[in-house]
Design a protein around this motif. Sequence first.
Motif: not given
Length: 167
Positions: A27-31, A59-61, A119-127, A19-21
Motif C-alpha cells: 500500500g505504500t504510494r510514492s512518485i 542511498h542510505l546504506t 524510500v523518499a529521496g532514493t536515486p532511480v537508475i532505470d525504469i 525509513e527503510p524497514t
Amino acid sequence: MAEEFTVVPVAHVIGGRTEPTDDYWGGTRSIIRITPDFPADSTEGLAEFSHLEIVFRFHLTDPTDLHPAARRPRDNPAWPPVGIFGHRNMRRLNWLGVSRCRLLKVDGLDLHVEDLDAVAGTPVIDIKPWFTEMGPRGETHQPTWPTEMLADYYSRADEQDVVSGEK
C-alpha cells in the motif's frame, strides 16, 4: 580485473516511506519523478502497463556495513547462512536494488506507483515496464526461508497491529 563505470540517476523517489524497514511495504504510494533532462514524451505508452521494474541505489546504506560472507538472513538462527548473492538486501557492493511495483498513473514525468520498496529521496537508475514474457521461464523454486521471511513484506503497514494482535 576491476572495472568501474559511472551511473547517473534518471529519477528520484518522491514521498512514500522515509525509513527503510524489513516489512509492511504493501500500500505504500510514492512518485518516481523523472529528471527534466528527459523529454515529456519519454513516458509515452508507459500508462498501458500495470507494473514497472525499478533499479535503484540504496542511498542510505552505510558503506562500512557490507557483508559478503555467508550469514543468516535477518540474523535468524532458524535460517541457513547464505552468501551475499543469496540475499536481496541493501548490504551489497554497489548498493543496487531492484523492485517491481504497480503503476497507478503517469502524469508527465511523474510516475505514481504503489508497493515500491524504496524510500523518499532514493536515486532511480532505470525504469522498465514489466513484460510478462520477461518473467521467469520454466518452473521456479526456492528454499523455505524466503517465504517465511517475507510473509509480511507486502502486508499493509496499517495492518501491522492486526497481524501482531496488538492495538
